[in-house]
Write a protein that holds these residues in place. Structure first.
Motif, PDB file in Angstrom:
ATOM      1  N   ALA A 124       0.773  -1.158  -0.100  1.00  0.00           N
ATOM      2  CA  ALA A 124       0.117  -0.046   0.004  1.00  0.00           C
ATOM      3  C   ALA A 124       0.830   1.183  -0.021  1.00  0.00           C
ATOM      4  N   ASP A 125       0.332   2.290  -0.553  1.00  0.00           N
ATOM      5  CA  ASP A 125       1.139   3.735  -0.592  1.00  0.00           C
ATOM      6  C   ASP A 125       0.186   4.512   0.261  1.00  0.00           C
ATOM      7  N   GLY A 126      -0.576   4.166   1.189  1.00  0.00           N
ATOM      8  CA  GLY A 126      -1.395   5.061   1.858  1.00  0.00           C
ATOM      9  C   GLY A 126      -2.715   5.465   1.395  1.00  0.00           C
ATOM     10  N   ALA A 127      -3.138   5.084  -0.356  1.00  0.00           N
ATOM     11  CA  ALA A 127      -4.303   5.514  -0.512  1.00  0.00           C
ATOM     12  C   ALA A 127      -4.666   4.115  -1.375  1.00  0.00           C
ATOM     13  N   THR A 128      -4.069   3.303  -1.847  1.00  0.00           N
ATOM     14  CA  THR A 128      -4.670   2.140  -2.662  1.00  0.00           C
ATOM     15  C   THR A 128      -3.625   0.903  -1.865  1.00  0.00           C
ATOM     16  N   ILE A 129      -4.501  -0.232  -2.031  1.00  0.00           N
ATOM     17  CA  ILE A 129      -3.942  -1.519  -1.673  1.00  0.00           C
ATOM     18  C   ILE A 129      -3.789  -2.437  -2.677  1.00  0.00           C
ATOM     19  N   TRP A 130      -2.645  -2.947  -3.245  1.00  0.00           N
ATOM     20  CA  TRP A 130      -2.550  -3.963  -4.015  1.00  0.00           C
ATOM     21  C   TRP A 130      -2.408  -5.252  -3.243  1.00  0.00           C
TER      22      TRP A 130
END
Length: 279
Positions: free
Chosen positions: A194-200
């Motif tokens: 995650a980058d803080g906004a999106t989860i992969w």
């Protein structure tokens, strides 16, 4: 090997899913019916982004080598943390020692990463894979796990610019090096980043028999199915979890992520993409 959980949505007290759910992550640390190991008692970790976080916010991480069910700090933190996106992980050590630097999730700048699974015969490929990490990242490797090496390979291959492409390149490289060493099935596991906004969230293995991975359906759908479930009131309209195994046994609440798939969770909800290694 391990169990993990990722949450995204309106700010939520972490205890709702880590402690209080019928089959919470702490419950799974003691009894994991779908896991490769029933007990995951070799450490705990949580990483969370601050409430009101903006793009690029740095998450906070906490790691403990105590079993999650026996660590009072875990309970204190889970009841205090309120976050719009957090990761949590319970570990079953598959070889690397039990120490804080080997506990997930791992952090680099505004990114979090965690993994359930293993690299086949890691000792044979460790040197080659570690030396493929960008030199500028090498000093950031603190532990001894294959998971941490995987994370730094993904960063090396361009995680910041294109996470799916970077994860694909990471797996391609692991499989290429592994097969050069005679390893039939080099890669196994599920990954969350995650980058803080999106989860992969990735489910993939060289053998095509990956560890389990599920995600919840939309809260409005769950409320329609179970209108009398009072616990749902604590979750916002955009609350979602991605988990190694379901947090309850209510039919229809969790769906399994297919083998060889990357599930992407952003402000629009979930979408799935096929994930194939080119190796």
């Amino acid at each position: 090997m391990c169990r993990w959980l990722a949450y995204s949505g309106e700010p939520l007290r972490a205890s709702a899913v880590i402690l209080d759910a019928k089959h919470s992550l702490v419950a799974q640390s003691l009894d994991s019916p779908l896991g490769a190991e029933t007990v995951n008692g070799d450490g705990f970790g949580i990483g969370w982004y601050p409430k009101g976080a903006v793009a690029g916010s740095i998450p906070t991480v906490f790691h403990s080598v105590e079993p999650a069910w026996n660590d009072e700090n875990v309970r204190e933190l889970a009841r205090s943390i309120e976050s719009p996106l957090f990761f949590s992980h319970v570990r079953a050590a598959g070889g690397p020692p039990i120490q804080r630097t080997n506990c997930h999730p791992f952090r680099w700048e505004n990114w979090l990463f965690m993994h359930n699974g293993f690299l086949g015969e890691f000792a044979k490929v460790k040197r080659d894979l570690t030396f493929a990490v960008d030199p500028s990242l090498y000093t950031h490797l603190k532990g001894t796990t294959d998971s941490e090496v995987m994370f730094h390979l993904a960063i090396t291959f361009g995680l910041v610019d294109d996470p799916v492409k970077a994860l694909t390149a990471m797996v391609d490289h692991i499989e290429r090096v592994g097969r050069e060493k005679g390893i039939l099935f080099p890669m196994q596991g599920t990954i969350a980043v995650a980058d803080g906004a999106t989860i992969w969230a990735l489910r993939y293995s060289s053998q095509g028999r990956s560890r389990t991975l599920f995600h919840s359906v939309d809260i409005p759908t769950i409320r329609e199915m179970y209108p009398e479930a009072e616990r749902l009131s604590q979750f916002g309209e955009h609350a979602h979890v991605v988990v190694s195994e379901p947090l309850n046994d209510l039919p229809g609440v969790f769906v399994e992520v297919p083998e060889g798939t990357i599930a992407i969770l952003d402000k629009e909800g979930y979408h799935h993409e096929p994930f194939r290694s080119a190796a």
